[in-house]
Design a protein around this motif. Structure first.
Motif, mmCIF file in Angstrom:
data_model
loop_
_atom_site.group_PDB
_atom_site.id
_atom_site.type_symbol
_atom_site.label_atom_id
_atom_site.label_comp_id
_atom_site.label_asym_id
_atom_site.label_seq_id
_atom_site.Cartn_x
_atom_site.Cartn_y
_atom_site.Cartn_z
ATOM 1 N N ASN A 1 -1.446 4.318 -3.942
ATOM 2 C CA ASN A 1 -1.600 4.787 -2.525
ATOM 3 C C ASN A 1 -1.925 6.095 -1.623
ATOM 4 O O ASN A 1 -1.490 6.631 -1.872
ATOM 5 N N TYR B 1 -11.199 1.966 -1.229
ATOM 6 C CA TYR B 1 -10.736 0.387 -2.049
ATOM 7 C C TYR B 1 -9.732 -0.303 -0.591
ATOM 8 O O TYR B 1 -8.523 1.242 -0.030
ATOM 9 N N ARG C 1 -5.536 -1.909 0.176
ATOM 10 C CA ARG C 1 -4.969 -3.372 -0.690
ATOM 11 C C ARG C 1 -4.546 -3.726 0.669
ATOM 12 O O ARG C 1 -3.694 -2.808 1.104
ATOM 13 N N GLY D 1 -1.598 -2.678 5.188
ATOM 14 C CA GLY D 1 -2.850 -2.532 4.480
ATOM 15 C C GLY D 1 -2.958 -0.858 3.516
ATOM 16 O O GLY D 1 -2.693 -0.242 4.651
ATOM 17 N N GLU E 1 -4.198 -11.382 -4.313
ATOM 18 C CA GLU E 1 -4.205 -9.805 -4.172
ATOM 19 C C GLU E 1 -5.025 -9.374 -5.546
ATOM 20 O O GLU E 1 -4.947 -8.952 -5.987
ATOM 21 N N LEU F 1 -4.999 3.968 -7.876
ATOM 22 C CA LEU F 1 -4.466 2.906 -7.817
ATOM 23 C C LEU F 1 -2.876 3.283 -7.333
ATOM 24 O O LEU F 1 -2.474 3.008 -7.644
ATOM 25 N N GLU G 1 -6.634 3.406 -1.045
ATOM 26 C CA GLU G 1 -6.713 3.571 -3.080
ATOM 27 C C GLU G 1 -7.791 3.995 -2.577
ATOM 28 O O GLU G 1 -9.009 3.858 -2.750
ATOM 29 N N SER H 1 -10.462 2.721 -8.460
ATOM 30 C CA SER H 1 -9.763 2.833 -7.656
ATOM 31 C C SER H 1 -8.996 3.922 -8.665
ATOM 32 O O SER H 1 -8.307 3.809 -9.677
ATOM 33 N N SER I 1 -7.005 -4.590 -5.449
ATOM 34 C CA SER I 1 -7.851 -3.873 -4.497
ATOM 35 C C SER I 1 -9.725 -3.760 -4.269
ATOM 36 O O SER I 1 -10.124 -4.063 -4.858
ATOM 37 N N HIS J 1 -1.963 -5.841 2.650
ATOM 38 C CA HIS J 1 -0.125 -5.992 2.395
ATOM 39 C C HIS J 1 0.189 -8.053 2.893
ATOM 40 O O HIS J 1 1.495 -7.849 3.242
#
Length: 659
Positions: free
Chosen positions: A513, A453, A455, A487, A465, A511, A490, A509, A467, A457
Motif C-alpha cells: 500500500n 497500480y 487496487r 482504493g 479483485e 504489492l 501500489e 507491483s 492490482s 476497495h
C-alpha cells in the motif's frame, strides 16, 4: 435553420475547361429532391480564388461563361430550398501568387497550409493586410447582387502571424514581435476586427443575414468567438480526421450556448476534396441521427464536379439518410438536452492560443466523453461561465487548475448538495501546490513512479479483485479527516531504466500500500490519476469501471436514465416543453478500422429487447415510438421511474414519453 442541408464545395482549378458546362436546372433540382435536401450552401468564391458569377471585385473562373451562382440560387429557391453562399475567406490561391507579402508567415517565414510555392496546395492570407478590404468588397458584392440565405466564410480563426504587416504593426505600437504573447494578442485583435467588419458590411445591405465563420472546430471556453457567428456549424467528418469522438463532445458544448447549430459530416469515404469516394449509406444514417440526438440540425458535405453536374450516387446515399431525418424533425424542434452530469472540459478552462487542427478534442476531454457515452450517463459539456446548479455531479477531468473564482463557484455548488468528481491534478490551485477544494486529501506531489497500480476497495462490474496498471501520471496524496478510502495505490519495485528493468513492458507491483488512490469526501470523489487521458490512449476496462463506480455512487438513486444498451450504443434524453414530452434517443452502430486509422460504419446490427428506465418528476401519459407512432407498454413506479422495453433498435430509434 433547416434540418437537411448540403454543403457543396466547388474548388476548381483554372487548368480545367468546361466549367459548369453540364449544369442543368432540372437535374440540379431533381438531385435535391432525391436527397431530401432543404438547404444547400453554394459558392461565390473557391480556394483557388475564382468567382463563379460575373464580378467586379474578383475574377470569374476563366472557363465559366455564365452566372453559375445565380442559376443555382434560382433553381434552389424555385423548389423551396434555401441557398446560403460560400466564400473562401482565408484562401485565395490566385491572389496568393500575386501578393505573397499578404500571406500568414510563421516565425521562420514559412507559409501555411503548404510551406512554400513549389508544392501543390493553398496558402493562407493574413487578415491584418490589405487582403481584408478585397474580401469585404467580394462579400458586399454577393450580398447586394444575390438573394443569399446566409454567408459561409471558410478557413478563418485566431492566427499567430509574423508577416511584415503584423511585425511592423507591433513595432509601431511599441511591442516586441519576438514576444509570443504580443503576437497572439494581435491575432485575437485581427480576428475580432475581421468578424466585426464582415458583420458591418453585410448589415449595411441585409441586416441580420446569417453568417458563419468556419475554422473546423468550435473552441470550448471561447464564447466570445462563438458569438461572432449567428449560428454554429460543427464541422466533424469522422473519417476526415475528426473521428467519432469529436462530434458528441462539440455538440454537448454547443447545446449550452443557446445558439442554433448543426452537425456537418461528409459523404466522402475520407474527407473534403475526395472525388469518387462514398460512405456506406448506413454511416450517413447513423451520423445524421447522432446530430438529431444531440440537438443539432444536419449538414452533409459534397463537392460538385467541374462540369456542374450533380452526382446521382451521392444524392441517393444522402437521400437514404435525409428521408429518415425528414420524418423525425417534429420531435427535434426546440428539444433541450436533459443531463445529470456536467463535464468541465480541459479545453474550456485552458482555451488560450491559436486554434489547433491537430488537437480538436484533447485526450482528457475525449476520454471523459467516451466513458460517459459508454456508461449511458446523461451529460452536458460546460465552461467556466455555465450555471452548474442544474447538475447532480460535475467532472473535473485530469488537468483542471482551480482559480479563486472557480473555487468559490465549486464550493457554492457543493454546499447546495452538488457532487464533484476530480482526477489527476484537477482541484489543485493555479500554482499546483495544494488543493483549492476539500476533496478529502492533502497534496504531496506527483508520484515518481509511472506507471503504477490501483487496487480498488470495491467490487467491479466485470473484473475480479486485482492490482490494476494505470499508465498515466499519478499524484501522491494523503487522507484528511474528511476523506474515506475507496482504493489505494501500489508502486512498482522500480521504474523501467537501463539498469533496472523487468520483463517486456513495465515493472510489476511491489504489492505494498503506497497511499490513497481513490478517496470519497462530502464534496465528492477524487481519483489520483489522469484516468480520462489514460482511457483515450489505452482504453483499459478498469479505468471506465472505476469512473462509472464513482459516478453511480455520486448520483445514487437520482440517476435519470438506466438501460441495458451495450457500451457502443448512445443514449440522450431531450425535452420539448411546449409539447409536454420527453424524447429518448437510442443509437447503435459499431465503427471499425479500415486502412490506416479510418473509422468506417458499414453493418448496422439490430438489437432486441433493450430495457430502459427513465426517472421523471411528471406522470407519464403515453409512451410510443417515433416516427412510427407505435405504442409501447410501460410501468411507472411510485418514485416516478418509467420502465419500458424497446422491442427492436436498428441504427436509431426515438421513444417519446408524453407527460
Amino acid at each position: 435553420m433547416r434540418f437537411r442541408q448540403v454543403h457543396l464545395d466547388f474548388h476548381t482549378s483554372e487548368a480545367i475547361a468546361g466549367i459548369g458546362s453540364r449544369f442543368d436546372k432540372r437535374q440540379f433540382q431533381d438531385m435535391l429532391r432525391k436527397g431530401h435536401v432543404d438547404s444547400i450552401t453554394v459558392f461565390s468564391k473557391c480556394h483557388h480564388g475564382w468567382a463563379y458569377h460575373p464580378t467586379r471585385e474578383n475574377e470569374m473562373h476563366p472557363h465559366l461563361d455564365f452566372d453559375l451562382l445565380g442559376a443555382m440560387i434560382e433553381a434552389a429557391h424555385e423548389i423551396g430550398v434555401k441557398a446560403p453562399v460560400y466564400l473562401s475567406a482565408g484562401l485565395d490561391e490566385k491572389l496568393a501568387r500575386r501578393h505573397p507579402e499578404w500571406l500568414i508567415r510563421d516565425i521562420n517565414d514559412n507559409t501555411n497550409w503548404v510551406d512554400g510555392f513549389m508544392k501543390p496546395g493553398y496558402h493562407q492570407f493574413c487578415l491584418n493586410t490589405p487582403y481584408l478590404d478585397i474580401l469585404l468588397r467580394q462579400i458586399d458584392e454577393v450580398v447586394r447582387n444575390y438573394d443569399a440565405d446566409g454567408i459561409f466564410l471558410d478557413i478563418v480563426g485566431v492566427r499567430k502571424c509574423y508577416c511584415h504587416t503584423c511585425v511592423n504593426r507591433l513595432l509601431a505600437d511599441g511591442k516586441d514581435p519576438r514576444d509570443k504573447a504580443a503576437i497572439l494578442e494581435q491575432g485575437e485583435r485581427t480576428y475580432a476586427n475581421y468578424t466585426r467588419r464582415v458583420r458591418e458590411t453585410i448589415d449595411a445591405v441585409k441586416p441580420g443575414l446569417p453568417v458563419f465563420h468556419n475554422g473546423g472546430h468550435i473552441r470550448r471556453g471561447r464564447r466570445d468567438l462563438a458569438q461572432m457567428n449567428t449560428h454554429l456549424e460543427l464541422e466533424s467528418l469522422p473519417t476526415g480526421g475528426w473521428g467519432y469522438d469529436h462530434f458528441p463532445l462539440s455538440a454537448r458544448y454547443a447545446q449550452g450556448l443557446g445558439m442554433p447549430f448543426l452537425g456537418m459530416t461528409g459523404k466522402f469515404h475520407t474527407s473534403w476534396g475526395e472525388f469518387g469516394g462514398y460512405k456506406h449509406p448506413n454511416a450517413l444514417r447513423y451520423e445524421t441521427a447522432l446530430s438529431l440526438a444531440n440537438g443539432a440540425r444536419c449538414s452533409i458535405g459534397d463537392q460538385l464536379h467541374p462540369e456542374g453536374v450533380m452526382d446521382p450516387a451521392t444524392y441517393s446515399i444522402i437521400g437514404a439518410a435525409y428521408a429518415e431525418v425528414e420524418q423525425k424533425e417534429a420531435w427535434c424542434i426546440e428539444a433541450r438536452n436533459v443531463a445529470d452530469v456536467a463535464l468541465l472540459t480541459v479545453e474550456a478552462v485552458l482555451s488560450q492560443g491559436e486554434e489547433s487542427r491537430s488537437d480538436r478534442t484533447g485526450d482528457s476531454d475525449t476520454g471523459a466523453v467516451r466513458m460517459l457515452l459508454e456508461g449511458k450517463f446523461l451529460f452536458d459539456v460546460v465552461d467556466l461561465e455555465s450555471d452548474l446548479s442544474p447538475y447532480r455531479a460535475v467532472i473535473l477531468p485530469d488537468r483542471i487548475p482551480v482559480s479563486e473564482a472557480l473555487a468559490s463557484k465549486l464550493k457554492a455548488y457543493a454546499a447546495q448538495g452538488g457532487k464533484l468528481l476530480a482526477t489527476g491534478t484537477s482541484g489543485l490551485n493555479t500554482e499546483g501546490s495544494a488543493f483549492a477544494l476539500d476533496l478529502g486529501v492533502r497534496y504531496i506531489g506527483a508520484n515518481p513512479y509511472q506507471p503504477d497500480y490501483f487496487r480498488p476497495h470495491f467490487e467491479l462490474k466485470s473484473l475480479p479483485e486485482a492490482s490494476f496498471i494505470f499508465y498515466s501520471q499519478g499524484q501522491q496524496v494523503e487522507l484528511t479527516d474528511q476523506g474515506t478510502l475507496l482504493g489505494h495505490r501500489e508502486n512498482p519495485y522500480f521504474n523501467r531504466d537501463v539498469f533496472t528493468f523487468c520483463s517486456h513492458k513495465h515493472t510489476p507491483s511491489a504489492l505494498q500500500n503506497s497511499g490513497p488512490g481513490m478517496v470519497e469526501s462530502p464534496s465528492g470523489i477524487y481519483i489520483a490519476w489522469n484516468v480520462f487521458e489514460d482511457y483515450a490512449n489505452n482504453g483499459s476496462l478498469i479505468l471506465k469501471e472505476t469512473v462509472q463506480f464513482a459516478l453511480d455512487r455520486l448520483l445514487g438513486t437520482v440517476k435519470t436514465l438506466r438501460t441495458s444498451l451495450p457500451a457502443q450504443g448512445v443514449v440522450t434524453l431531450t425535452k420539448q416543453s411546449a409539447e409536454n414530452r420527453y424524447i429518448h434517443h437510442l443509437l447503435y452502430a459499431s465503427p471499425v478500422k479500415r486502412g490506416k486509422g479510418i473509422e468506417v460504419i458499414e453493418d448496422i446490427v439490430p438489437l432486441y429487447e433493450t430495457e430502459v428506465a427513465v426517472k421523471l418528476k411528471e406522470k407519464a401519459k403515453r409512451v410510443y415510438l417515433a416516427p412510427q407512432q407505435v405504442e409501447l407498454p410501460f410501468l411507472q413506479d411510485a418514485d416516478g421511474t418509467v420502465q419500458y422495453v424497446l422491442p427492436k433498435l436498428e441504427c436509431h430509434q426515438m421513444v417519446v414519453i408524453d407527460v
